[in-house]
Enzyme design. Sequence first.
Site, mmCIF file in Angstrom:
data_model
loop_
_atom_site.group_PDB
_atom_site.id
_atom_site.type_symbol
_atom_site.label_atom_id
_atom_site.label_comp_id
_atom_site.label_asym_id
_atom_site.label_seq_id
_atom_site.Cartn_x
_atom_site.Cartn_y
_atom_site.Cartn_z
ATOM 1 N N HIS A 348 0.799 -1.229 0.000
ATOM 2 C CA HIS A 348 0.000 0.000 0.000
ATOM 3 C C HIS A 348 0.829 1.274 0.000
ATOM 4 O O HIS A 348 0.294 2.346 0.258
ATOM 5 C CB HIS A 348 -0.917 0.035 1.227
ATOM 6 C CG HIS A 348 -2.168 -0.769 1.069
ATOM 7 N ND1 HIS A 348 -3.276 -0.311 0.391
ATOM 8 C CD2 HIS A 348 -2.485 -2.012 1.496
ATOM 9 C CE1 HIS A 348 -4.225 -1.233 0.419
ATOM 10 N NE2 HIS A 348 -3.774 -2.275 1.077
ATOM 11 N N LYS A 534 -8.801 13.289 4.479
ATOM 12 C CA LYS A 534 -7.870 12.153 4.446
ATOM 13 C C LYS A 534 -6.930 12.289 5.631
ATOM 14 O O LYS A 534 -6.965 13.298 6.341
ATOM 15 C CB LYS A 534 -7.091 12.115 3.134
ATOM 16 C CG LYS A 534 -6.484 13.440 2.725
ATOM 17 C CD LYS A 534 -5.848 13.378 1.342
ATOM 18 C CE LYS A 534 -6.874 13.409 0.224
ATOM 19 N NZ LYS A 534 -7.005 12.162 -0.480
ATOM 20 N N ARG A 535 -6.100 11.303 5.864
ATOM 21 C CA ARG A 535 -5.110 11.409 6.931
ATOM 22 C C ARG A 535 -4.268 12.668 6.745
ATOM 23 O O ARG A 535 -4.000 13.070 5.615
ATOM 24 C CB ARG A 535 -4.168 10.197 6.910
ATOM 25 C CG ARG A 535 -4.695 8.976 7.616
ATOM 26 C CD ARG A 535 -3.654 7.866 7.637
ATOM 27 N NE ARG A 535 -3.148 7.534 6.320
ATOM 28 C CZ ARG A 535 -1.860 7.584 5.983
ATOM 29 N NH1 ARG A 535 -0.945 7.983 6.834
ATOM 30 N NH2 ARG A 535 -1.485 7.252 4.767
ATOM 31 N N LYS A 540 0.427 14.246 1.452
ATOM 32 C CA LYS A 540 -0.928 14.492 0.946
ATOM 33 C C LYS A 540 -1.172 15.986 0.712
ATOM 34 O O LYS A 540 -2.164 16.384 0.127
ATOM 35 C CB LYS A 540 -1.963 13.906 1.915
ATOM 36 C CG LYS A 540 -1.919 12.380 1.956
ATOM 37 C CD LYS A 540 -2.914 11.798 2.939
ATOM 38 C CE LYS A 540 -2.779 10.290 3.083
ATOM 39 N NZ LYS A 540 -3.331 9.519 1.967
ATOM 40 N N THR A 642 -8.732 6.446 -2.150
ATOM 41 C CA THR A 642 -10.094 5.950 -2.420
ATOM 42 C C THR A 642 -11.117 7.049 -2.145
ATOM 43 O O THR A 642 -12.238 6.970 -2.633
ATOM 44 C CB THR A 642 -10.440 4.691 -1.594
ATOM 45 O OG1 THR A 642 -10.052 4.899 -0.239
ATOM 46 C CG2 THR A 642 -9.737 3.460 -2.150
ATOM 47 N N LYS A 646 -14.870 7.908 -3.967
ATOM 48 C CA LYS A 646 -16.123 8.186 -3.241
ATOM 49 C C LYS A 646 -16.683 9.538 -3.663
ATOM 50 O O LYS A 646 -17.888 9.698 -3.877
ATOM 51 C CB LYS A 646 -15.868 8.177 -1.724
ATOM 52 C CG LYS A 646 -15.504 6.816 -1.164
ATOM 53 C CD LYS A 646 -14.838 6.927 0.205
ATOM 54 C CE LYS A 646 -14.102 5.638 0.520
ATOM 55 N NZ LYS A 646 -13.046 5.809 1.522
#
Length: 798
Positions: A348, A534-535, A540, A642, A646
Site C-alpha cells: 500500500h 484524508k489522513r 498528501k 479511495t 467516493k
Amino acid sequence: MAFDVQEFKKEYQKTFEELFAYSYEDGSKTEQFIALGDLVRGRYSEDWIQTITNYNKKKEKQVYYFSMEFLPGRMLKSNLLNMGILDCVKQGMEEMGLDLDEVARAEVDPALGNGGLGRLASCFMDSIASTGLAGNGNGIRYRYGLFKQKFINGYQIELPENWLRNRNVWEVRKENKAVIVRFGGDVSFTQDGEGKLRVRHENTRDILAVPYDTAQVGYNNGIVNNLRLWSAEIPYGDEARFSTEEQREEVKRITEVLYPDDSNYEGRLLRVQQEYFFSSAGVQSIVRYFKRLNLDWSLFPDKIAIHINDTHPTLAIPELMRILLDEEGLTWDQAWEITKKTVSYTNHTILQEAMERWPETMISDLLPRIYQIIQEINRRHIDKKTPLYGEELTQRTAIIANGQIKMANLAIIGSHSVNGVAKLHTDILMADTLHDFYVMYPQKFNNKTNGITQRRWVQIANENLTAMLDETIGAEWKSDPEEIKILKAHRDNKAVLDKLEQVKLANKKRFAAYALKEMNLEIDPTALFDVQIKRLHAYKRQLLNVLHILDRYLQLKDNPKINLQKRVFIFGAKAAPSYYYAKQIIKLINAIADMINNDPALNDKIKIVFVENYGVSLAELIIPAADISEQISLAGKEASGTSNMKLMSNGAVTMATLDGANVEIRDNVGEDNIFIFGLKSDEVQEYYRNGVYNSRDIYEKNPRLKRILNLLIDGTIPGVETEARDIFDSLVMYNDEYFLLKDFDSYLQAQYEADKAFSDRDRWNRMALMNIASSGPFSSDYTILRYADEIWKIKPQN
C-alpha cells in the site's frame, strides 16, 4: 429475508420489551438502536449459519483477509440495505413514531481503523459477500481503537474512543474458538523416539485470543460471511501467573489501541505484539478448520488463501511455517511450498519509510521461534539467489540486514502474489521501490486498482442522488455499477442537470446545518464546497491547499470588492499522535480558520470548516455535499487514494495531480471533467535523481508566493508563531520535500479555472454528471472479482 411492515412493528415491539422491560416509546435512542440491531441480527443469523454450513459441506476454497484495520462505519443501514428491508423498516419505524435516521445515529462508529487502508478492507468485506465469494476477515477487536480527536485551542488532542461502552450489537463472542498465542520464553530442541527433532517452549507468556465474529451481509444474495476480530485475555485457569495489576494491564494493552505511539521502543514492541497476536490467532484458526476437512496437507493452498493487507500481518508467513513444521511434522520444503502458494500480499505504499522494519533483537526476544524461522527463510533465500543474481542484488533483497528485519521483503519472498493498488503505483513498485524483487520475481507482480462500494457511498450516504438515478436510468446500476454509464446520455438534458444541482444543494444544506449546530459556524450552501478529507500527512499536501486559501485571503484584503467565487473549504483529518509536523499543520489550519471566519472584511467569501474526529459517518455527510475533491498529493507518492472515488461517485469534480488512481479517474472521466495540475511522477523522479530542486530560489523569484509564505512568519496569523515558523522553514530553508512551491502556480491556475467552471452552472452540472456516470469501474465489487480470479483462485457461489 422478506418482511412486511406490520410483522416488523410487532417483532420490534416484542424485541424492545424483552430487552428493556418497558415500551420502546420510553426508550432512549441508544436503546431503540440496540433493539433494532438485535432484531436485525436475528433475521440474518439463519443465513449466516447456512452460509458457513454450505462452505464446510462443499469444502469450498475460502479466502482469509488479514488486516490490522477494518473501518466499517455504522452497520445498521448497510445491513438493512443488503438484506433488502431498508424501506420496510423505515416505514415501520415511521408508523411507530420513530425516525430511522435518528435511531441509526445512535450507533457508534467502530473505532477499528484509521484511513483508506481500513476503509478499503471493509469495502472489500462487503464486496466479497455481495459477489458471492467465500471469504473471511481477520483482525483485532480494539477496545478503544483509534483515538477520538478533539481540538483544544486549535491543537489536536487525543482522547480514548470508548466505542464499546454500550456493547456492540453486531458481534458474537466465540469462546469455544479461542486459541493461545505465545510470547517470549526459551526454545529448545529434543529428539523423539523416531529420531525427529521436536521443538520445546519454556517460560513463555501465554495469551488467550478470543474471537468476536461479525456478520458480513451480502447484497440481496442470502450470503453472510464472517469478520473475526480477536481480543487478548488472560488464559482460563492461568490467573495466578498474571497476579499483579501491571501484568494484567500488559495483556489488555495488546488489543487496546490501534497504532500505539511507535516513536519509542515500547510502542514499537507493542505494535509487533499486536501484529503477531492477530496473525497467529488467525492462522491457528484456519489450520484448525482445515484439519476438520481431513485432507492431505498438500491440498492446503487449494482450500485456503491468506491475503495480507500491507505488511502488518506479515508474521502470518513464519507462523504458518511454524505450525506446519513444529506441530504437523512437515519437512521444510513441504511447508515452504504450501506457505508460498497460500499467501498473497498487497503493498500500500511506495514510501520506503512506511515499510515496516523491526530490530532483530526485538523479534528474537519476543518471538524466539518465529525469529529462527525468519533467519532460515533469509538464509535459504540468499543461498538460492546469490548464484543466480549475484551477491549485491541478493543482499539488497535480504530479509535481515543491519540488525533489522524488513517485513516487506519477508512478505514478497513468502508469498506467490504481490499487488499494487493503482496502475501508476504498481508501475513505480516494479520500476523503483521494489525493482530488485521485480527482477527476481516478475511473475509475482500485478496490479489491482482499489475500489469502493457504491452501496454505502451512494445508496446509503446519498439517498437523494440514489432516487434521482433510479428515476433517470433505472435501478440496474445498484447490482451492476458499470450500468451507471447510461447517465452519460443525459449530459445535455437540462432537466436532469437541474435536478442534479438540486440534489447537491440539498446535501450542502444538510452539511451547513451540521456546521451550524456542532461548530456554531454559518456557511452558505450556494458557495463552492472544496473538500480535502484524508489522513494528515505531509505528502498528501494539505499545506498546498492552505497556501491557496491564503492567496485568496490576500486578494480579498487588497480589494474587498473583487469578484471572487465564494468558497467553503472543508477539512477532515487526524494526525498520528507522534507525527509532530502533521499536528503543527492542524494547528495552522485551525488558526487560519479562526482568522478568516471572524474577519467581516472578507464578506463571507471564504469560510474554513475543519471537522473534529473525522471518520466514516462524517464522510457520509461531507462527501455528498462536495463540489471539489482535493486529491493533491505529490505525483508518485499516493498509492491509490479511495476518497477520490467516493467523491467522484457523488458528483464532486476532482482537483488532482496525476498520482495514484487519479490517473485512471482522468482516463475515465476525460480531460474536460477533471482539473489536473502539477508535476508528473517521472518529473518528480528526475528531480530526485539530479538533485537540482531549490525551493529557496522559487521563494525569492515568485513575489506572489513569497508574500503568502511571509504570512507564516510576520505575525499575521495569530497564535502560531512556533508552528508557522517551523512550517515556513520546512518549505523554504529545508527544500520543501514534497515540492509544494514548484506545484503552486499550476495549482492556482487550476483553482481559478474551477471558479470559472463553477460560475457556469450548466457546465459545472455536466461535469458533475460525467463524474457520477464514470464512477462505475471503481466499484470494489469489480476489484474483488479480479483478486478472486487472478490471485485467490476462487469463484462466486451464485
